[in-house]
Design an enzyme around this catalytic site. Sequence first.
Site, PDB file in Angstrom:
ATOM      1  N   ASP A 139       3.246   4.021   1.187  1.00  0.00           N
ATOM      2  CA  ASP A 139       2.532   2.821   0.790  1.00  0.00           C
ATOM      3  C   ASP A 139       3.423   2.088  -0.221  1.00  0.00           C
ATOM      4  O   ASP A 139       4.452   2.630  -0.668  1.00  0.00           O
ATOM      5  CB  ASP A 139       1.191   3.219   0.163  1.00  0.00           C
ATOM      6  CG  ASP A 139       0.421   2.034  -0.374  1.00  0.00           C
ATOM      7  OD1 ASP A 139       0.259   1.048   0.359  1.00  0.00           O
ATOM      8  OD2 ASP A 139      -0.007   2.092  -1.539  1.00  0.00           O
ATOM      9  N   ASP A 148       2.035  -0.968  -2.800  1.00  0.00           N
ATOM     10  CA  ASP A 148       1.350  -1.453  -4.003  1.00  0.00           C
ATOM     11  C   ASP A 148       0.735  -0.298  -4.788  1.00  0.00           C
ATOM     12  O   ASP A 148      -0.070   0.476  -4.256  1.00  0.00           O
ATOM     13  CB  ASP A 148       0.253  -2.443  -3.616  1.00  0.00           C
ATOM     14  CG  ASP A 148       0.822  -3.720  -3.015  1.00  0.00           C
ATOM     15  OD1 ASP A 148       1.566  -4.414  -3.717  1.00  0.00           O
ATOM     16  OD2 ASP A 148       0.537  -4.005  -1.834  1.00  0.00           O
TER      17      ASP A 148
END
Length: 289
Positions: A17, A19
């Site tokens: 991922d 953020d």
Amino acid sequence: MASKDSPPPPIRACLFDMDGLLIDSEDLYTIVTNRILAEHNRPPLPWTIKAQLQGRPGPQAGQIFHSWAQLPLTHEEFVQKQSALQRELFPNTKPLPGVPELLQELKRRGVHMALATSSHRVNYDLKTSHIQHLFEPFAQDHRVLGDDPRIPPGRGKPAPDIWLLALKTLNTTLAQKGEPEIRPEECLVFEDSVPGAESGRRAGMQLVWCPHPELLKVYQGREKEVLAGLTGEHKEDEEQELESTEIEVKQGRRRVGLPGEIDDGWATLLDSLQDFPYERFGIGQRPAL
């Protein structure tokens, strides 16, 4: 479905991922949202709500947020304010502790890597253009964004599709080189969000959950549920989900679409990505060339 009777194999690929995991953009999202809330005398965004927004595609997160915030703005007015503030703040993102070292060391050890972020292209570029060196370990073909047309509508996180697509990009490259494909259980998903953690487990992959300290407080006492993907973030009918996402995996070792089990050994909670325990995941040293 992972179980205590099926110990995880060594890791061949790491899927990330972005953020709140690689860069500090989750804190910037909070600043943007709280500025707009303050303009309309609303309280700051609590982590109990933010926890539901993290990792989700923008439209889904927006529905959850607006149901809570009840701002006296049209959707278009809110998006205009939000976009202006994001253009101001997102070019200031920074890598989170331990991230540059981790990515470079995984590359050095010969681990395959892909990015799987819910951020759409415009915001992705705002957040990353000034730190492109950080993302150098991810080949362009191995970067999957939230508006990728190969992800069916409504199948963003916490559905498993984005992780399976990221793995597919890696296997496409390996096939071109005549190398053996990577199975889902040989992948390690790195996530900070709860929906993202569930999506990784539903992809049949191993998981490192590295949450924000405030998110960890929200889920105090439920950490094992998050690690197993059993928090129920995915609301679709279970049978319908399995029908649309189950895939054949070589040797019949697992079925994609199901979460894990409590304490099944397929997921790990880390406070930080500093001093990453490579050997715990079977990621050994690669001889220097």
